[in-house]
Design an enzyme around this catalytic site. Structure first.
Site, PDB file in Angstrom:
ATOM      1  N   PRO A 184       0.811  -1.222   0.000  1.00  0.00           N
ATOM      2  CA  PRO A 184       0.000   0.000   0.000  1.00  0.00           C
ATOM      3  C   PRO A 184       0.845   1.273   0.000  1.00  0.00           C
ATOM      4  CG  PRO A 184      -0.892  -1.577   1.565  1.00  0.00           C
ATOM      5  CD  PRO A 184       0.382  -2.179   1.044  1.00  0.00           C
ATOM      6  N   GLU A 217       3.266  -3.403 -13.494  1.00  0.00           N
ATOM      7  CA  GLU A 217       4.595  -3.987 -13.771  1.00  0.00           C
ATOM      8  C   GLU A 217       5.618  -2.908 -14.137  1.00  0.00           C
ATOM      9  OE1 GLU A 217       5.186  -7.788 -15.390  1.00  0.00           O
ATOM     10  OE2 GLU A 217       3.163  -8.455 -14.925  1.00  0.00           O
TER      11      GLU A 217
END
Lengths: 265, 382
Positions: free
Chosen positions: B128, B363
């Site tokens: 997070p 990614e």
């Protein structure tokens, strides 16, 4: 059980077709060829029979021009056929369903087999001659429009259904037979990726044309000959409806159908 | 010499993937997007056909494809649905750390189940409070006898609610920064592991995404990949492999947008002719075609380099960054060509824009890609 499945490359449904310059046949240049339609059903049926009868083997056989014929044989291998035989067909020999049946019959005379499966008709010329002619040449019973084929090993009997006018017919045939498969009743499988890779490296047994020709003797005159090949003319008479909303489109369509096409009052 | 022709083997892989995409993925794409449904039946079928675990070598039962083979397949899949493609590819991403960092015993033990039956795995790196800054991750791994105890939370984890195995990056000592990061594999059954709610995403809605929490999860030393502190390098090497296929997902989206736009432009009439005959539309189509073509060449080239043993960091970053930016532009223009219809969910192009957006983010965000590209480029300049 040795199952032979006879297949033939036909133009892929998405390929663009055009006539050769002489207007006598399809121009094969740039055409994408595929294992399709009835033949796909035949291969699927052969594999289902093999799976239900352990120890059985499926061999795909095709008589046709290189390299497209080898391509569909590889497609059959990728789907699960155990072997493939390519009967060479030189470009100068006129394609003819009866010649194909004679060539395959000559090959079957040298091979062991219990059952031959073919598509009811080819997906391109839809001649529907090959299966019956082959059965006659190898002296085996033959049926067309076959579905849901099973084998009873103890009684050495094949049972199957055929769609006939208004219903289905159940039939059985003892021992060796040539059966022509109905299309798209058995949901042909998709080849698995590792099998596709394996099929690319698999060996296809090649029978030289000289061998086939030697067994056939004089070829004689082709029984069929293509004299003309035309694509359907582009359709005309379509009417485009201008509209802003679907309701407006429907309203205009209904009016046209009533007043111009007179489809309903 | 340069040779751009595909082998017969590659052509048949491409055709097979196209057939699967059209028959299994495309008919479900709009419905799964609308309802945010995870179409497990599609993923199972993809597994059955060998379209999952593309990077796992055949020794372990995988498909063992080259990266170039993979990107050919990925483009075809993503043309039908990028979200499903993300879920199909998530196994490649999650299993790559095992291919890179595991011992032969671990590889056999961990990879074989994925090839023997349908299983999903999730790659757990992002947290997070830190995505791109992977060196700053806070999930802790404390050594306790012959095990580690994991505590922390990962987020935006693809397939997490459905996975049976997680590859997890945690630090044995945050003060060590990236030198403390260590890679582990954790089975779903591990006590203390839980997944959060399925995220409601802008796009890629056929893919499931959630948090993964680790509360005192004991992981045997046998399930550590590589040595303590190898994790950062394993993660980066993993991303070096998987970045190019992300470019291929973006390429698939762009190709789909171009295809839909071209088809529509030929069929839609304004001012008495198909809009494809208006130069304004032609210019758009031309720009879109250039973007797609350039993306494909970059993706193929990066894959080819990596297949030939190069690291390809620069080229794969360029491919991913360029193709995903291009996908955004191309999807945007496709909507413009469709006009009002393009903005409607009944037409397929607005989904492409929402799907394309993620390819600029996941990614390695495109900002990170640009940092990498600049760094690699300047290395050569020094």
């Amino acid at each position: 059980m040795e199952i032979v499945v006879c297949i033939k490359p036909v133009p892929d449904a998405e390929t663009r077709l055009r006539a050769n310059p002489a207007g006598t046949a399809l121009d094969g240049e740039g055409v994408k060829w595929a294992l399709a339609g009835y033949d796909e059903s035949a291969v699927e049926q052969a594999l289902l029979l093999k799976e239900a009868n352990p120890g059985s083997r499926v061999r795909a056989v095709s008589f046709g021009p290189a390299p497209r014929t080898e391509e569909v044989l590889r497609a059959a291998l990728a789907l699960g056929a155990d072997g493939a035989t390519f009967l060479e067909h030189p470009a100068e020999v006129v394609p003819d369903p009866l010649l194909a049946a004679r060539a395959v019959a000559a090959h079957l005379g040298r091979a062991t087999w219990d059952l031959v499966l073919v598509g009811k008709q080819a997906g391109d010329d839809e001649a529907g001659l090959f299966g019956g002619a082959l059965a006659e040449l190898v002296d085996a019973p033959s049926f067309g429009g076959v579905m849901a084929l099973t084998y009873d090993a103890s009684a050495r009997r094949f049972t199957f259904r055929r769609s006939v006018e208004g219903g289905a017919e159940a039939a059985e045939v003892p021992g060796r037979a040539v059966l022509a498969l109905q299309q798209a009743w058995n949901d042909p499988r998709t080849a698995k990726l590792p099998n596709i890779l394996k099929s690319r490296r698999a060996t296809i047994d090649k029978v030289a044309w000289a061998t086939t020709a030697g067994a056939l003797g004089p070829l004689g005159t082709p029984t069929t000959q293509s004299v003309g090949f035309r694509l359907p003319a582009p359709r005309s008479g379509a009417k485009m409806i201008d509209y802003r909303t679907p309701e407006e489109a429907a309203e205009k369509l209904v009016r046209l159908l009533q007043e111009e096409a007179k489809v309903f009052p | 010499m340069v040779d751009f022709s595909l082998t017969e083997e590659q052509t048949s892989l491409q055709e097979m993937a196209r057939k699967f995409a059209r028959s299994e993925m495309l008919p479900r794409a709009a419905e799964c997007d609308k309802n945010s449904r995870f179409p497990e039946e599609v993923y199972r079928k993809a597994w059955e056909l060998g379209l999952m675990n593309l990077n796992v070598p055949s020794d372990f039962g995988g498909s063992g494809l080259s990266l170039l083979d993979q990107v050919l397949i990925v483009e075809e899949l993503a043309r039908a649905c990028a979200g499903m493609t993300t879920s199909i590819l998530a196994n490649c991403l999650a299993l790559e750390p095992i291919l890179i960092g595991a011992s032969p015993e671990q590889k056999q033990r961990l990879l074989a189940p994925f090839c023997a039956s349908f299983h999903l795995a999730s790659f757990c790196l992002t947290e997070p409070a830190g995505g791109s800054d992977a060196g700053a991750l806070t999930t802790r791994a404390r050594r306790d006898g012959d095990a580690y105890v994991l505590d922390g939370e990962k987020c935006f984890i693809t397939n997490a609610p459905h996975a049976s195995l997680y590859t997890v990056f945690a630090t044995v000592d945050p003060a060590l920064r990236h030198r403390g990061i260590t890679a582990f594999v954790v089975p779903r059954s591990a006590e203390g592991l839980s997944t959060g709610k399925d995220e409601d995403k802008m796009g890629h809605r056929a893919s499931a995404t959630s948090t993964v929490r680790f509360e005192g999860v004991r992981v045997p030393v046998d399930d550590r990949l590589g040595a303590e502190g190898d994790g950062f390098s394993i993660a980066m090497r993993t991303l070096d492999q998987t970045r190019t296929p992300i470019g291929a997902i973006a390429l698939g989206i762009a190709q789909a947008a171009l295809g839909y736009a071209g088809e529509y432009a030929l069929q839609r009439h304004t001012f008495g002719k198909p809009i494809a005959e208006h130069q304004a539309i032609q210019l758009k189509i031309a720009d879109m075609a250039q973007a797609v073509h350039a993306s494909r060449l970059l993706v193929w080239h990066a894959a080819w380099l990596i297949d030939h043993g190069r690291k390809g960091t620069l080229e794969s970053s360029i491919a991913k960054c360029f193709a995903s930016d291009a996908a955004m532009r191309v999807a945007d223009e496709a909507i413009q060509i469709f006009g009002g219809y393009g903005y409607m969910r009944d037409y397929p192009v607005e989904k492409l824009l929402r799907d394309a957006k993620l390819t600029q983010i996941y990614e390695g965000s495109n900002e990170i890609q640009r940092i990498v590209i600049a760094r690699e480029q300047l290395k050569g300049a020094a």
